[in-house]
Design an enzyme around this catalytic site. Structure first.
Site, mmCIF file in Angstrom:
data_model
loop_
_atom_site.group_PDB
_atom_site.id
_atom_site.type_symbol
_atom_site.label_atom_id
_atom_site.label_comp_id
_atom_site.label_asym_id
_atom_site.label_seq_id
_atom_site.Cartn_x
_atom_site.Cartn_y
_atom_site.Cartn_z
ATOM 1 N N CYS A 2 0.835 -1.199 0.000
ATOM 2 C CA CYS A 2 0.000 0.000 0.000
ATOM 3 C C CYS A 2 0.871 1.251 0.000
ATOM 4 O O CYS A 2 2.011 1.237 0.455
ATOM 5 C CB CYS A 2 -0.870 0.016 1.243
ATOM 6 S SG CYS A 2 -1.864 -1.458 1.399
ATOM 7 N N ARG A 28 4.807 0.109 -6.926
ATOM 8 C CA ARG A 28 4.788 -0.835 -5.804
ATOM 9 C C ARG A 28 3.685 -1.872 -5.937
ATOM 10 O O ARG A 28 3.643 -2.837 -5.184
ATOM 11 C CB ARG A 28 4.582 -0.074 -4.484
ATOM 12 C CG ARG A 28 5.740 0.832 -4.125
ATOM 13 C CD ARG A 28 5.294 1.962 -3.242
ATOM 14 N NE ARG A 28 4.724 1.499 -1.994
ATOM 15 C CZ ARG A 28 5.353 1.545 -0.827
ATOM 16 N NH1 ARG A 28 6.562 2.040 -0.768
ATOM 17 N NH2 ARG A 28 4.788 1.124 0.261
ATOM 18 N N TRP A 75 -2.925 -2.439 -1.689
ATOM 19 C CA TRP A 75 -2.578 -3.799 -2.152
ATOM 20 C C TRP A 75 -3.317 -4.717 -1.184
ATOM 21 O O TRP A 75 -3.022 -4.739 0.011
ATOM 22 C CB TRP A 75 -1.061 -3.979 -2.076
ATOM 23 C CG TRP A 75 -0.560 -5.383 -2.145
ATOM 24 C CD1 TRP A 75 -0.404 -6.252 -1.104
ATOM 25 C CD2 TRP A 75 -0.115 -6.085 -3.308
ATOM 26 N NE1 TRP A 75 0.109 -7.441 -1.556
ATOM 27 C CE2 TRP A 75 0.297 -7.373 -2.898
ATOM 28 C CE3 TRP A 75 -0.016 -5.754 -4.666
ATOM 29 C CZ2 TRP A 75 0.801 -8.331 -3.788
ATOM 30 C CZ3 TRP A 75 0.490 -6.719 -5.547
ATOM 31 C CH2 TRP A 75 0.891 -7.974 -5.106
ATOM 32 N N ASN A 101 -1.396 1.815 6.197
ATOM 33 C CA ASN A 101 -0.534 0.751 5.657
ATOM 34 C C ASN A 101 -0.169 -0.145 6.814
ATOM 35 O O ASN A 101 0.089 0.349 7.917
ATOM 36 C CB ASN A 101 0.779 1.311 5.106
ATOM 37 C CG ASN A 101 0.602 1.979 3.773
ATOM 38 O OD1 ASN A 101 -0.501 2.033 3.237
ATOM 39 N ND2 ASN A 101 1.691 2.497 3.240
ATOM 40 N N GLY A 102 -0.064 -1.445 6.563
ATOM 41 C CA GLY A 102 0.342 -2.368 7.616
ATOM 42 C C GLY A 102 -0.824 -3.246 8.021
ATOM 43 O O GLY A 102 -1.799 -3.382 7.278
ATOM 44 N N GLU A 482 17.066 -24.128 -3.341
ATOM 45 C CA GLU A 482 16.611 -22.746 -3.533
ATOM 46 C C GLU A 482 17.816 -21.800 -3.670
ATOM 47 O O GLU A 482 17.807 -20.881 -4.482
ATOM 48 C CB GLU A 482 15.700 -22.326 -2.370
ATOM 49 C CG GLU A 482 15.301 -20.864 -2.344
ATOM 50 C CD GLU A 482 14.602 -20.356 -3.604
ATOM 51 O OE1 GLU A 482 14.217 -21.172 -4.455
ATOM 52 O OE2 GLU A 482 14.476 -19.128 -3.747
ATOM 53 N N LYS A 486 18.650 -19.444 -6.950
ATOM 54 C CA LYS A 486 18.866 -17.992 -6.883
ATOM 55 C C LYS A 486 20.145 -17.631 -7.636
ATOM 56 O O LYS A 486 20.167 -16.702 -8.422
ATOM 57 C CB LYS A 486 19.011 -17.499 -5.428
ATOM 58 C CG LYS A 486 17.778 -17.334 -4.609
ATOM 59 C CD LYS A 486 16.830 -16.265 -5.028
ATOM 60 C CE LYS A 486 15.874 -16.701 -6.082
ATOM 61 N NZ LYS A 486 14.732 -17.464 -5.766
ATOM 62 N N GLU A 489 19.852 -18.072 -11.520
ATOM 63 C CA GLU A 489 18.929 -17.104 -12.147
ATOM 64 C C GLU A 489 19.577 -15.754 -12.419
ATOM 65 O O GLU A 489 19.334 -15.153 -13.446
ATOM 66 C CB GLU A 489 17.745 -16.818 -11.196
ATOM 67 C CG GLU A 489 16.654 -17.830 -11.210
ATOM 68 C CD GLU A 489 15.459 -17.355 -10.389
ATOM 69 O OE1 GLU A 489 15.617 -17.153 -9.169
ATOM 70 O OE2 GLU A 489 14.376 -17.186 -10.962
ATOM 71 N N HIS A 505 27.824 -41.251 -5.589
ATOM 72 C CA HIS A 505 27.212 -42.061 -6.649
ATOM 73 C C HIS A 505 27.345 -41.401 -8.014
ATOM 74 O O HIS A 505 26.658 -41.772 -8.954
ATOM 75 C CB HIS A 505 25.747 -42.344 -6.305
ATOM 76 C CG HIS A 505 25.582 -43.100 -5.025
ATOM 77 N ND1 HIS A 505 25.932 -44.428 -4.898
ATOM 78 C CD2 HIS A 505 25.170 -42.719 -3.786
ATOM 79 C CE1 HIS A 505 25.722 -44.826 -3.655
ATOM 80 N NE2 HIS A 505 25.262 -43.790 -2.948
ATOM 81 N N LYS A 604 8.672 -12.276 -14.501
ATOM 82 C CA LYS A 604 8.205 -12.371 -13.115
ATOM 83 C C LYS A 604 7.037 -13.341 -12.987
ATOM 84 O O LYS A 604 6.954 -14.109 -12.050
ATOM 85 C CB LYS A 604 7.803 -10.974 -12.605
ATOM 86 C CG LYS A 604 7.392 -10.946 -11.144
ATOM 87 C CD LYS A 604 8.564 -11.284 -10.213
ATOM 88 C CE LYS A 604 8.154 -11.528 -8.794
ATOM 89 N NZ LYS A 604 9.214 -12.219 -8.025
#
Ligand code: M6R
Length: 609
Positions: A2, A28, A75, A101-102, A482, A486, A489, A505, A604
């Site tokens: 927001c 945003r 948002w 906001n929050g 992960e 990162k 990418e 192995h 994205k």
């Protein structure tokens, strides 16, 4: 995320400043917008679902003439994107307007109290309680009322309030959500982000937690937690607009990495009720539904899939239900063992990934109950699911996902804890203890972010490598996956993760003198095994960078470099141990001069198969 803009100053300038500020905040992400201005006759408020252009079109024929006003881009978190849920929120008498906001963590209790006092709620938001609290406690002094409201609300907030009886001021207050005051000539500003007001002033100060500001056109008076006046230090901003959108961080990815502790808290805190139990408000699963499930499928792509693999470990450990984690693009073409006794958990930051959506539809056709974990309210995946757990991470702009991942893990912890409680595999005491530990984990992550020199240095050492290995066992193997994703990418270095026990192995043949190996070992019962694996690769010339518990001296001694993770319960290690991997990837990419936020060949949101 927001956005907030507030203005007090020159005649009839409020609308112009607020709209231009909201426009600057569009990057945003948002799904509705609104404005409230104190005009000569009354407080006027207009708000619309959708793009800011809808509000602007409306105002082009209905100009609001006033010198005090507030604006907001929302948002969605609590409640879908609708006109009613958009901000500002106003009271019944139409003389108070607020933007927020929050997340107000105790809004459910406050809402109940307000309903008992005759207030009728129009929205599904947590924010609406704020305007009614101001209405209920207003004593003709807006500052005193703000002091009172501050005592009552708990959570993260940046709030700006206007009152039609106080035509020359607005009040701003904050706790753990940014709010910046801008100083001008016969005008002053407030915004959630410097970008919004940079066009008008470069002279700013930041409100600190617990502070309340009374902002008039020629004065700004700030009060601290103890109601004492404080002198604010002014800063002159020399950032370009582009730098300002990143809040001073060089890239969105770095900003988002740093937002993780507060996003985890947002995802977590408002779902814990007074008695310390997790209240999954959007999930309607009953105890008998849960008892019916004999297996769980987790289906997702990319980073969301990696979060799902950690989720499998968490759910199995806490609830003892068997979990299978599948890549959505594979799942959709299989004949998976999914039926009405299966719970399918769909994970997607965007809520729009084509493969994941198709997988959801397949599972649904087979009779499975669908629970999705997503960051985007009202996304396709959210709409087609039976139950939704929203991660409250705010918009993620960098293509490489970071805060979505850690908030998805937070969601898994919360879901798993409730499954464990319902399934009686967790006692109420253990359940409550785990919730406490989970809440503390966000603070641990915050502390870790205070010093990232080690990761910077390691990035510098490995940036010219042609291949980098990541090793781990059990849940660390999933985190390692992960970390490797990162790095590949955004640095374009060949990076792959291996289950450490599998090395012998085959993959060990790839190790040469100097090959960087990042070995993750956070689980006490696996340390000895990891030490043996590290010895294997070291004997073949690998350069080993260990990441593990600060107390594991033997592990530390055997690695050439070591990043210490604070000593927390093994169960919560995945939430913090991924951080060094995110940071190393970020710094390598930056050192190589790549476009960190927009890596080549990637989008994205992948809405095609
Ligand atoms: O929006 P989703 O979570 O469904 O996206 C899934 C993947 O496309 C996404 O996680 C991708 O792997 C990211 N680029 C990872 O950083």
């Amino acid at each position: 995320m927001c956005g907030i803009v507030g203005y007090v100053g020159r005649a009839n300038k409020a609308q112009e400043v607020i709209l231009s500020g909201l426009e600057r905040l569009e990057y945003r992400g948002y799904d509705s917008s609104g404005i409230a201005v104190l005009t000569n006759s009354k407080l006027e408020c207009h708000k619309f679902k959708g793009k800011l252009s809808v509000l602007k079109d409306f105002l082009s024929n209905n100009t609001l003439n006033g010198n005090v006003g507030i604006g907001h881009t929302r948002w969605a978190t609590h409640g879908n994107p609708t006109n009613e849920n958009a901000h500002p929120h106003i009271n019944e008498k139409n003389n108070i307007a607020i933007v927020h906001n929050g997340i107000i963590e105790n809004y459910l209790e406050l809402k109940q109290m307000l309903i008992e006092n005759g207030y009728v709620f129009k929205s599904e938001t947590d924010s609406e309680v704020i305007v009614y609290l101001f209405d209920m406690y207003y004593d003709e002094n807006l500052l005193n009322t703000a002091f009172k409201v501050r005592e009552l609300i708990r959570g993260t907030y940046a709030i700006v309030i206007i009152h039609n009886d106080q035509k020359e001021e607005f009040i701003a207050m904050r706790n753990e959500a940014p709010l910046v005051i801008g100083y001008g000539e016969k005008e002053n500003f407030v915004a959630s982000d410097i970008t919004a007001i940079l066009e008008y002033t470069k002279d700013i100060s930041f409100l600190d937690n617990g502070e309340i500001a009374v902002v008039k056109k020629d004065s700004v008076v700030v009060y601290d937690k103890n109601k004492n006046m404080v002198e604010k230090e002014h800063t002159t901003i020399n950032w370009s607009l582009e730098q300002a959108t990143k809040c001073g961080y060089k890239h969105f990815m770095l900003k988002e990495i740093h937002e993780q502790p507060s996003d985890i808290r947002d995802t977590l805190n408002s779902r814990i009720d007074k008695s310390g139990l997790i209240k999954l408000d959007d999930i309607k699963l009953t105890e008998s539904d849960i008892k019916k499930f004999n297996k769980i499928y987790i289906v997702a792509c990319g980073t969301a899939f990696n979060a799902g693999c950690v989720g499998k470990y968490i759910i199995e450990k806490l609830s003892k239900i068997h979990v299978t984690c599948e890549i959505a693009s594979e799942f959709r073409y299989q004949d998976p063992f999914v039926d009405e006794n299966t719970l399918t958990i769909i994970v997607s930051q965007s809520g729009e990934t084509a493969d994941t959506l198709s997988a959801l539809r397949l599972a649904k056709r087979k009779g499975s109950r669908i629970l999705s974990i997503t960051n985007v309210v009202d996304s396709s995946i959210a709409r087609e699911s039976d139950d939704v757990f929203y991660t409250w991470a705010g918009p993620e702009i960098a293509v490489a996902s970071t805060k979505a991942y850690t908030t998805q893990l937070t969601a898994f912890y919360m879901i798993a804890l409730n499954l464990g409680l319902y399934n009686k595999t967790l006692s109420i005491n253990d359940y409550k203890q785990y919730i406490k530990l989970l809440m503390q984990t966000a603070d641990v992550l915050q502390n870790m972010l205070e010093n990232t020199d080690e990761e910077k240095q390691i990035a510098n050492e490995i940036k010219d490598s042609t291949s980098i290995f990541y090793l781990g066992r059990l849940v660390d193997g999933q985190t390692a996956k992960e970390m490797a994703l990162k790095l590949k990418e955004i640095s374009y270095i060949f990076a792959e993760s291996f289950v450490a026990g599998e090395l012998k192995h085959g993959p060990i043949a790839l190790i040469e003198k100097g090959t960087p190996v990042i070995a993750l070992s956070t689980q006490k019962n696996m340390v000895e095994k990891m030490i043996s694996n590290i010895q294997e690769v070291k004997a073949r010339g690998a350069y080993v960078i260990g990441i593990g518990n600060e107390h594991d001296k033997a592990l530390q001694d055997i690695c050439q470099k070591f990043i210490k993770i604070p000593n927390i319960d093994d169960l919560f290690m995945p939430l913090v141990s991924v951080l060094p991997g995110q940071l190393i990837a970020y710094y390598v990419s930056d050192l190589k001069g790549y476009d960190v936020d927009k890596p080549r060949n990637l989008a994205k949101s992948v809405t095609v198969e």
